[in-house]
Design a protein around this motif. Structure first.
Motif, PDB file in Angstrom:
ATOM      1  N   VAL A  31       0.834  -1.202   0.000  1.00  0.00           N
ATOM      2  CA  VAL A  31       0.000   0.000   0.000  1.00  0.00           C
ATOM      3  C   VAL A  31       0.871   1.256   0.000  1.00  0.00           C
ATOM      4  CG1 VAL A  31      -1.683   1.338   1.344  1.00  0.00           C
ATOM      5  CG2 VAL A  31      -2.016  -1.125   0.996  1.00  0.00           C
ATOM      6  N   TYR A  32       1.920   1.247   0.816  1.00  0.00           N
ATOM      7  CA  TYR A  32       2.845   2.385   0.842  1.00  0.00           C
ATOM      8  C   TYR A  32       3.416   2.618  -0.551  1.00  0.00           C
ATOM      9  CZ  TYR A  32       7.120   5.028   1.537  1.00  0.00           C
ATOM     10  OH  TYR A  32       8.117   5.958   1.423  1.00  0.00           O
ATOM     11  N   ARG A  33       3.913   1.578  -1.186  1.00  0.00           N
ATOM     12  CA  ARG A  33       4.507   1.722  -2.518  1.00  0.00           C
ATOM     13  C   ARG A  33       3.475   2.197  -3.549  1.00  0.00           C
ATOM     14  NH1 ARG A  33       7.219  -3.109  -0.950  1.00  0.00           N
ATOM     15  NH2 ARG A  33       5.810  -4.340  -2.234  1.00  0.00           N
ATOM     16  N   GLN A  34       2.254   1.694  -3.452  1.00  0.00           N
ATOM     17  CA  GLN A  34       1.209   2.107  -4.390  1.00  0.00           C
ATOM     18  C   GLN A  34       0.890   3.594  -4.240  1.00  0.00           C
ATOM     19  OE1 GLN A  34      -2.115  -0.522  -3.591  1.00  0.00           O
ATOM     20  NE2 GLN A  34      -0.825  -2.322  -3.908  1.00  0.00           N
ATOM     21  N   ILE A  35       0.788   4.063  -3.010  1.00  0.00           N
ATOM     22  CA  ILE A  35       0.471   5.473  -2.774  1.00  0.00           C
ATOM     23  C   ILE A  35       1.619   6.363  -3.234  1.00  0.00           C
ATOM     24  CG2 ILE A  35      -0.012   7.223  -1.017  1.00  0.00           C
ATOM     25  CD1 ILE A  35      -1.576   5.016   0.508  1.00  0.00           C
ATOM     26  N   HIS A  59     -17.444  -4.137  10.512  1.00  0.00           N
ATOM     27  CA  HIS A  59     -16.905  -3.056  11.345  1.00  0.00           C
ATOM     28  C   HIS A  59     -15.539  -3.460  11.902  1.00  0.00           C
ATOM     29  CE1 HIS A  59     -16.735   0.248  14.191  1.00  0.00           C
ATOM     30  NE2 HIS A  59     -16.441  -0.632  15.125  1.00  0.00           N
ATOM     31  N   GLU A  60     -15.428  -4.683  12.363  1.00  0.00           N
ATOM     32  CA  GLU A  60     -14.169  -5.172  12.934  1.00  0.00           C
ATOM     33  C   GLU A  60     -13.050  -5.147  11.884  1.00  0.00           C
ATOM     34  OE1 GLU A  60     -13.140  -9.490  13.931  1.00  0.00           O
ATOM     35  OE2 GLU A  60     -13.582  -8.621  15.906  1.00  0.00           O
ATOM     36  N   ASP A  61     -13.345  -5.606  10.682  1.00  0.00           N
ATOM     37  CA  ASP A  61     -12.337  -5.589   9.614  1.00  0.00           C
ATOM     38  C   ASP A  61     -11.951  -4.156   9.256  1.00  0.00           C
ATOM     39  OD1 ASP A  61     -12.186  -8.336   9.472  1.00  0.00           O
ATOM     40  OD2 ASP A  61     -13.523  -8.496   7.739  1.00  0.00           O
ATOM     41  N   THR A  62     -12.929  -3.254   9.249  1.00  0.00           N
ATOM     42  CA  THR A  62     -12.661  -1.857   8.944  1.00  0.00           C
ATOM     43  C   THR A  62     -11.743  -1.245   9.994  1.00  0.00           C
ATOM     44  OG1 THR A  62     -14.804  -1.646   7.844  1.00  0.00           O
ATOM     45  CG2 THR A  62     -13.724   0.394   8.518  1.00  0.00           C
ATOM     46  N   VAL A  63     -12.039  -1.482  11.260  1.00  0.00           N
ATOM     47  CA  VAL A  63     -11.204  -0.963  12.350  1.00  0.00           C
ATOM     48  C   VAL A  63      -9.799  -1.539  12.261  1.00  0.00           C
ATOM     49  CG1 VAL A  63     -10.887  -0.947  14.865  1.00  0.00           C
ATOM     50  CG2 VAL A  63     -13.132  -0.451  13.882  1.00  0.00           C
ATOM     51  N   ASP A  64      -9.696  -2.843  12.006  1.00  0.00           N
ATOM     52  CA  ASP A  64      -8.382  -3.482  11.872  1.00  0.00           C
ATOM     53  C   ASP A  64      -7.585  -2.868  10.717  1.00  0.00           C
ATOM     54  OD1 ASP A  64      -8.931  -5.151  14.002  1.00  0.00           O
ATOM     55  OD2 ASP A  64      -9.358  -6.909  12.747  1.00  0.00           O
ATOM     56  N   SER A  65      -8.247  -2.646   9.590  1.00  0.00           N
ATOM     57  CA  SER A  65      -7.594  -2.085   8.421  1.00  0.00           C
ATOM     58  C   SER A  65      -7.122  -0.653   8.684  1.00  0.00           C
ATOM     59  CB  SER A  65      -8.553  -2.115   7.229  1.00  0.00           C
ATOM     60  OG  SER A  65      -7.934  -1.583   6.083  1.00  0.00           O
ATOM     61  N   LEU A  66      -7.986   0.156   9.269  1.00  0.00           N
ATOM     62  CA  LEU A  66      -7.620   1.540   9.580  1.00  0.00           C
ATOM     63  C   LEU A  66      -6.481   1.598  10.597  1.00  0.00           C
ATOM     64  CD1 LEU A  66     -11.081   3.303   9.748  1.00  0.00           C
ATOM     65  CD2 LEU A  66      -9.190   3.877   8.224  1.00  0.00           C
ATOM     66  N   SER A  67      -6.532   0.727  11.587  1.00  0.00           N
ATOM     67  CA  SER A  67      -5.471   0.689  12.602  1.00  0.00           C
ATOM     68  C   SER A  67      -4.138   0.293  11.973  1.00  0.00           C
ATOM     69  CB  SER A  67      -5.833  -0.288  13.723  1.00  0.00           C
ATOM     70  OG  SER A  67      -6.989   0.145  14.396  1.00  0.00           O
ATOM     71  N   LEU A  68      -4.163  -0.691  11.096  1.00  0.00           N
ATOM     72  CA  LEU A  68      -2.946  -1.125  10.421  1.00  0.00           C
ATOM     73  C   LEU A  68      -2.386   0.001   9.547  1.00  0.00           C
ATOM     74  CD1 LEU A  68      -1.021  -3.514   9.996  1.00  0.00           C
ATOM     75  CD2 LEU A  68      -2.497  -4.246   8.115  1.00  0.00           C
ATOM     76  N   ALA A  70      -2.859   3.236   9.980  1.00  0.00           N
ATOM     77  CA  ALA A  70      -2.347   4.287  10.861  1.00  0.00           C
ATOM     78  C   ALA A  70      -0.997   3.922  11.473  1.00  0.00           C
ATOM     79  CB  ALA A  70      -3.365   4.578  11.970  1.00  0.00           C
ATOM     80  N   LYS A  71      -0.808   2.659  11.782  1.00  0.00           N
ATOM     81  CA  LYS A  71       0.420   2.217  12.444  1.00  0.00           C
ATOM     82  C   LYS A  71       1.554   1.955  11.458  1.00  0.00           C
ATOM     83  CE  LYS A  71       2.197  -1.427  15.436  1.00  0.00           C
ATOM     84  NZ  LYS A  71       1.931  -2.711  16.059  1.00  0.00           N
ATOM     85  N   GLU A  72       1.246   1.337  10.329  1.00  0.00           N
ATOM     86  CA  GLU A  72       2.280   0.834   9.433  1.00  0.00           C
ATOM     87  C   GLU A  72       2.526   1.685   8.178  1.00  0.00           C
ATOM     88  OE1 GLU A  72       4.141  -1.972   9.921  1.00  0.00           O
ATOM     89  OE2 GLU A  72       3.177  -2.454  11.817  1.00  0.00           O
ATOM     90  N   VAL A  73       1.502   2.387   7.712  1.00  0.00           N
ATOM     91  CA  VAL A  73       1.626   3.095   6.440  1.00  0.00           C
ATOM     92  C   VAL A  73       1.748   4.607   6.644  1.00  0.00           C
ATOM     93  CG1 VAL A  73       0.569   3.535   4.173  1.00  0.00           C
ATOM     94  CG2 VAL A  73       0.323   1.282   5.250  1.00  0.00           C
ATOM     95  N   ARG A  76       5.145   6.264   7.551  1.00  0.00           N
ATOM     96  CA  ARG A  76       6.085   6.211   6.423  1.00  0.00           C
ATOM     97  C   ARG A  76       5.730   7.241   5.367  1.00  0.00           C
ATOM     98  NH1 ARG A  76       6.408   0.149   4.533  1.00  0.00           N
ATOM     99  NH2 ARG A  76       7.867   1.066   3.060  1.00  0.00           N
ATOM    100  N   LEU A  77       4.426   7.431   5.124  1.00  0.00           N
ATOM    101  CA  LEU A  77       4.004   8.451   4.167  1.00  0.00           C
ATOM    102  C   LEU A  77       4.355   9.845   4.670  1.00  0.00           C
ATOM    103  CD1 LEU A  77       0.513   7.078   3.063  1.00  0.00           C
ATOM    104  CD2 LEU A  77       2.629   7.122   1.711  1.00  0.00           C
ATOM    105  N   GLU A  78       4.170  10.078   5.958  1.00  0.00           N
ATOM    106  CA  GLU A  78       4.517  11.378   6.532  1.00  0.00           C
ATOM    107  C   GLU A  78       6.016  11.642   6.386  1.00  0.00           C
ATOM    108  OE1 GLU A  78       2.883  10.847  10.442  1.00  0.00           O
ATOM    109  OE2 GLU A  78       0.990  11.772   9.887  1.00  0.00           O
ATOM    110  N   GLU A  79       6.820  10.628   6.626  1.00  0.00           N
ATOM    111  CA  GLU A  79       8.268  10.761   6.483  1.00  0.00           C
ATOM    112  C   GLU A  79       8.651  11.024   5.018  1.00  0.00           C
ATOM    113  OE1 GLU A  79      11.920   7.680   6.838  1.00  0.00           O
ATOM    114  OE2 GLU A  79      10.645   7.817   8.626  1.00  0.00           O
ATOM    115  N   TYR A  80       8.039  10.288   4.120  1.00  0.00           N
ATOM    116  CA  TYR A  80       8.287  10.473   2.691  1.00  0.00           C
ATOM    117  C   TYR A  80       7.910  11.889   2.269  1.00  0.00           C
ATOM    118  CZ  TYR A  80       7.380  10.291  -2.313  1.00  0.00           C
ATOM    119  OH  TYR A  80       7.363  10.572  -3.638  1.00  0.00           O
ATOM    120  N   TYR A  81       6.731  12.333   2.675  1.00  0.00           N
ATOM    121  CA  TYR A  81       6.238  13.653   2.283  1.00  0.00           C
ATOM    122  C   TYR A  81       7.115  14.760   2.865  1.00  0.00           C
ATOM    123  CZ  TYR A  81       3.032  17.494   1.318  1.00  0.00           C
ATOM    124  OH  TYR A  81       2.488  18.664   0.875  1.00  0.00           O
TER     125      TYR A  81
END
Length: 89
Positions: A31-35, A59-68, A70-73, A76-81
C-alpha cells in the motif's frame, strides 16, 4: 454513443482499479509503494482522502484495516512527504 465517463469504472476489476491508482490494497508495504507511485505519477498532492470501508466489510475488519494503516503506512508516508518538502525548499 454513450459519453458517460464513469461507465468504464462499472466494469473495472479490483486489479484494474489498483493499476489505475483508484484503489490501494495489499500489505502495508504494498500500500505504501502504491500510494508513493501514485503521488509521483500525478505530481504530488496535499491531501489523501481514503474510504476504508466498502461493500460487506465488517466493522471489525474496517477498524483493523484503519489501525494497520495508521500504524504501518501513515508514518512512512509522513516521512516520505516531509522529505519531499525539504528537497523542494
Amino acid at each position: 454513443k454513450n459519453d458517460n465517463r464513469i461507465s468504464g469504472f462499472v466494469e473495472a476489476t479490483v486489479d484494474d482499479a489498483m493499476r489505475g491508482g483508484l484503489l490501494f490494497a495489499g500489505t502495508p508495504d504494498q500500500v505504501y509503494r502504491q500510494i508513493v507511485a501514485f503521488f509521483e505519477t500525478v505530481g504530488g498532492f496535499g491531501v489523501l482522502q481514503m474510504m476504508a470501508q466498502a461493500g460487506t466489510m465488517s466493522h471489525e475488519d474496517t477498524v483493523d484495516s484503519l489501525s494497520l494503516f495508521a500504524k504501518e503506512v501513515m508514518p512512512r508516508l509522513e516521512e516520505y512527504y516531509a522529505g519531499r518538502k525539504m528537497a523542494a525548499a
